[in-house]
Write an enzyme that holds these catalytic residues in place. Structure first.
Site, PDB file in Angstrom:
ATOM      1  N   TYR A  55      19.277 -14.726 -10.916  1.00 59.79           N
ATOM      2  CA  TYR A  55      19.749 -13.969 -12.194  1.00 59.79           C
ATOM      3  C   TYR A  55      19.031 -12.777 -12.530  1.00 59.79           C
ATOM      4  CZ  TYR A  55      20.158 -14.131 -17.298  1.00 59.79           C
ATOM      5  OH  TYR A  55      20.709 -13.850 -18.569  1.00 59.79           O
ATOM      6  N   ASN A  89      22.196 -18.008 -16.645  1.00 57.78           N
ATOM      7  CA  ASN A  89      20.980 -18.138 -16.062  1.00 57.78           C
ATOM      8  C   ASN A  89      20.798 -19.250 -15.467  1.00 57.78           C
ATOM      9  OD1 ASN A  89      18.367 -18.405 -15.541  1.00 57.78           O
ATOM     10  ND2 ASN A  89      17.654 -17.762 -17.503  1.00 57.78           N
ATOM     11  N   LEU A 103      35.529 -15.050 -12.507  1.00 58.03           N
ATOM     12  CA  LEU A 103      35.095 -13.612 -12.437  1.00 58.03           C
ATOM     13  C   LEU A 103      34.250 -13.503 -10.862  1.00 58.03           C
ATOM     14  CD1 LEU A 103      34.227 -12.464 -15.711  1.00 58.03           C
ATOM     15  CD2 LEU A 103      35.701 -11.313 -14.454  1.00 58.03           C
ATOM     16  N   SER A 144      19.307  -8.356 -19.187  1.00 51.60           N
ATOM     17  CA  SER A 144      18.610  -9.230 -19.874  1.00 51.60           C
ATOM     18  C   SER A 144      16.985  -8.865 -19.668  1.00 51.60           C
ATOM     19  CB  SER A 144      18.689 -10.757 -19.060  1.00 51.60           C
ATOM     20  OG  SER A 144      17.557 -11.667 -19.386  1.00 51.60           O
ATOM     21  N   LYS A 145      16.311  -9.553 -20.421  1.00 53.39           N
ATOM     22  CA  LYS A 145      14.747  -9.121 -20.336  1.00 53.39           C
ATOM     23  C   LYS A 145      14.254  -9.460 -18.870  1.00 53.39           C
ATOM     24  CE  LYS A 145      12.938 -13.415 -21.550  1.00 53.39           C
ATOM     25  NZ  LYS A 145      12.373 -14.486 -22.119  1.00 53.39           N
ATOM     26  N   ARG A 199      36.806 -17.627 -18.076  1.00 48.94           N
ATOM     27  CA  ARG A 199      37.419 -18.926 -17.592  1.00 48.94           C
ATOM     28  C   ARG A 199      37.804 -19.950 -18.830  1.00 48.94           C
ATOM     29  NH1 ARG A 199      32.340 -19.754 -14.049  1.00 48.94           N
ATOM     30  NH2 ARG A 199      30.880 -20.253 -15.689  1.00 48.94           N
ATOM     31  N   SER A 240      32.726 -16.988 -25.495  1.00 48.00           N
ATOM     32  CA  SER A 240      31.612 -17.555 -26.088  1.00 48.00           C
ATOM     33  C   SER A 240      30.321 -16.585 -26.360  1.00 48.00           C
ATOM     34  CB  SER A 240      31.232 -18.672 -25.017  1.00 48.00           C
ATOM     35  OG  SER A 240      30.013 -19.358 -25.420  1.00 48.00           O
ATOM     36  N   LYS A 243      20.322  -9.036 -12.825  1.00 53.46           N
ATOM     37  CA  LYS A 243      19.883  -8.383 -14.296  1.00 53.46           C
ATOM     38  C   LYS A 243      19.382  -6.914 -13.877  1.00 53.46           C
ATOM     39  CE  LYS A 243      22.284 -11.023 -16.949  1.00 53.46           C
ATOM     40  NZ  LYS A 243      23.760 -10.467 -17.222  1.00 53.46           N
TER      41      LYS A 243
HETATM   42  P1  NAP Z   1      27.454 -18.122 -22.874  1.00 55.20           P
HETATM   43  O1  NAP Z   1      27.632 -18.488 -24.389  1.00 55.20           O
HETATM   44  O2  NAP Z   1      27.686 -18.927 -21.857  1.00 55.20           O
HETATM   45  O3  NAP Z   1      28.915 -17.444 -22.926  1.00 55.20           O
HETATM   46  C1  NAP Z   1      29.369 -16.693 -21.578  1.00 55.20           C
HETATM   47  C2  NAP Z   1      30.879 -16.815 -21.377  1.00 55.20           C
HETATM   48  O4  NAP Z   1      31.138 -16.086 -20.120  1.00 55.20           O
HETATM   49  C3  NAP Z   1      31.334 -18.421 -21.341  1.00 55.20           C
HETATM   50  O5  NAP Z   1      32.643 -18.170 -22.161  1.00 55.20           O
HETATM   51  C4  NAP Z   1      31.474 -18.509 -19.886  1.00 55.20           C
HETATM   52  O6  NAP Z   1      32.048 -19.595 -19.746  1.00 55.20           O
HETATM   53  C5  NAP Z   1      31.880 -17.048 -19.446  1.00 55.20           C
HETATM   54  N1  NAP Z   1      31.558 -16.872 -18.098  1.00 55.20           N
HETATM   55  C6  NAP Z   1      30.446 -17.194 -17.264  1.00 55.20           C
HETATM   56  N2  NAP Z   1      30.659 -16.928 -15.919  1.00 55.20           N
HETATM   57  C7  NAP Z   1      31.930 -16.673 -15.930  1.00 55.20           C
HETATM   58  C8  NAP Z   1      32.761 -16.262 -14.719  1.00 55.20           C
HETATM   59  N3  NAP Z   1      32.303 -16.296 -13.524  1.00 55.20           N
HETATM   60  N4  NAP Z   1      33.948 -16.128 -14.746  1.00 55.20           N
HETATM   61  C9  NAP Z   1      34.676 -16.128 -16.119  1.00 55.20           C
HETATM   62  N5  NAP Z   1      34.004 -16.621 -17.257  1.00 55.20           N
HETATM   63  C10 NAP Z   1      32.573 -16.758 -17.154  1.00 55.20           C
HETATM   64  O7  NAP Z   1      26.644 -16.920 -22.634  1.00 55.20           O
HETATM   65  P2  NAP Z   1      25.705 -15.909 -23.607  1.00 55.20           P
HETATM   66  O8  NAP Z   1      24.320 -16.269 -23.743  1.00 55.20           O
HETATM   67  O9  NAP Z   1      26.367 -15.328 -24.438  1.00 55.20           O
HETATM   68  O10 NAP Z   1      25.261 -14.732 -22.371  1.00 55.20           O
HETATM   69  C11 NAP Z   1      26.079 -13.471 -22.195  1.00 55.20           C
HETATM   70  C12 NAP Z   1      25.356 -12.456 -21.670  1.00 55.20           C
HETATM   71  O11 NAP Z   1      24.262 -12.137 -21.956  1.00 55.20           O
HETATM   72  C13 NAP Z   1      25.043 -12.913 -20.066  1.00 55.20           C
HETATM   73  O12 NAP Z   1      25.087 -11.787 -19.032  1.00 55.20           O
HETATM   74  C14 NAP Z   1      23.685 -13.064 -20.105  1.00 55.20           C
HETATM   75  O13 NAP Z   1      22.821 -13.023 -19.222  1.00 55.20           O
HETATM   76  C15 NAP Z   1      23.046 -11.991 -21.094  1.00 55.20           C
HETATM   77  N6  NAP Z   1      21.735 -12.444 -22.027  1.00 55.20           N
HETATM   78  C16 NAP Z   1      21.756 -13.544 -22.777  1.00 55.20           C
HETATM   79  C17 NAP Z   1      20.724 -13.889 -23.428  1.00 55.20           C
HETATM   80  C18 NAP Z   1      20.623 -14.907 -24.565  1.00 55.20           C
HETATM   81  O14 NAP Z   1      19.494 -15.312 -24.984  1.00 55.20           O
HETATM   82  N7  NAP Z   1      21.526 -15.940 -24.859  1.00 55.20           N
HETATM   83  C19 NAP Z   1      19.695 -13.285 -22.988  1.00 55.20           C
HETATM   84  C20 NAP Z   1      19.616 -12.223 -22.172  1.00 55.20           C
HETATM   85  C21 NAP Z   1      20.834 -11.828 -21.732  1.00 55.20           C
HETATM   86  P3  NAP Z   1      31.633 -20.806 -19.545  1.00 55.20           P
HETATM   87  O15 NAP Z   1      31.363 -21.309 -20.607  1.00 55.20           O
HETATM   88  O16 NAP Z   1      32.853 -21.774 -18.969  1.00 55.20           O
HETATM   89  O17 NAP Z   1      30.691 -21.118 -18.585  1.00 55.20           O
END
Ligand code: NAP
Length: 248
Positions: free
Chosen positions: A143, A83, A53, A130-131, A39, A17, A147
């Site tokens: 969170y 988050n 994980l 993350s920021k 997952r 995702s 980070k």
């Molecule tokens: P996302 O759309 O929720 O995608 C994360 C994926 O990881 C999902 O498929 C989720 O599965 C899976 N996942 C999460 N925890 C897991 C676990 N314990 N075991 C197995 N799979 C797991 O999130 P995203 O926004 O792309 O974020 C990705 C990374 O970027 C994260 O580390 C986040 O902190 C970082 N980040 C994002 C942003 C932002 O603005 N989006 C900003 C700063 C940092 P489920 O759907 O089942 O939960």
């Protein structure tokens, strides 16, 4: 520019995702063989290990199944996280520890179990931070501290792994529209108003960063074109963290 990633085995946690999925697509576009550890089921046609994980034995299994399938690991992208709003007041010691399991401990566990394979391949690691590690956000102690620790581990591993020519870098996103971001936004009383307020404060272009823009930095950092870059924290955020707040 040839990134030299053709045929490389790139393990991406959370690759089903959002940002992780964009990294998987970018890796495929470079001819690499991404391995999704998630997952949730990916819609992309790539090898996937289904794993939660938060359990260390699942991290071990993810590495073992990858090695069984491909015989090598060239790169690890630690990306999965959420988050989860475990704050100082709204939270508890147990919830805080659980947040670190969701956001931090599997970064170490994946790198630990993949280490021998990465030594064999002189591989690379990219950690997604993350920021909030730098700016704080309020009401998200677990969170934000995970980070921050991820940035510290990036430098620590860059030093420890110098003798093996394993490079370790971190990418620091700020505002990227993904399913996780949408969930976070939807917790506010007026999500669209909140989004407008945030976007108005992003210096470059008054727009969100795209997941593809994060992925482009990640595949570059994994590539031979980044052969002399290690221990760095790369901000792909339209200037959100560092530029003058008065711009907003
Ligand atoms: P996302 O759309 O929720 O995608 C994360 C994926 O990881 C999902 O498929 C989720 O599965 C899976 N996942 C999460 N925890 C897991 C676990 N314990 N075991 C197995 N799979 C797991 O999130 P995203 O926004 O792309 O974020 C990705 C990374 O970027 C994260 O580390 C986040 O902190 C970082 N980040 C994002 C942003 C932002 O603005 N989006 C900003 C700063 C940092 P489920 O759907 O089942 O939960």
């Amino acid at each position: 520019m040839d990134l030299g990633l053709s045929g490389k085995i790139i393990v991406v946690t959370g690759g089903a995702s959002g940002i992780g999925a964009a990294i998987v697509r970018a890796a495929l576009a470079e001819g690499a063989r991404p391995v999704i550890v998630d997952r949730s089921k990916s819609e992309v046609d790539a090898f996937q290990v289904f794993a939660d994980l938060t359990h260390p034995q699942n991290c071990r299994r993810a590495v073992a199944e990858t090695l069984e399938k491909f015989g090598a690991i060239d790169a690890l992208v630690n990306n999965a996280g959420v988050n989860d709003r475990v704050g100082l007041a709204r939270g508890s010691p147990a919830e805080y520890a659980a947040s670190l399991e969701r956001n931090l401990l599997h970064y170490y566990n994946m790198a630990h179990y993949a280490l021998d394979a990465l030594k064999n391949s002189r591989g690379a690691i990219v950690n997604i931070s993350s920021k909030t590690a730098l700016t704080g956000q309020g009401e998200t102690s677990g969170y934000a501290s995970a980070k921050g620790a991820i940035l510290a581990l990036t430098r620590e591993w860059a030093v420890e792994l110098l003798p093996y020519h394993i490079r370790v870098n971190a990418v620091v996103p700020a505002e990227v529209m993904t399913p996780m971001y949408r969930n976070w936004l939807n917790a506010f009383p007026d999500p669209e108003k909140k989004l407008d307020q945030i976007v108005a404060r992003i210096p470059l272009g008054k727009r969100m960063t795209t997941a593809d823009e994060i992925a482009a930095m990640v595949v570059f950092l994994l590539s031979s074109q980044a052969a002399h870059i290690t221990g760095q924290h790369l901000f792909v955020d339209g200037g959100y963290v560092h530029l003058d707040r008065a711009l907003g």
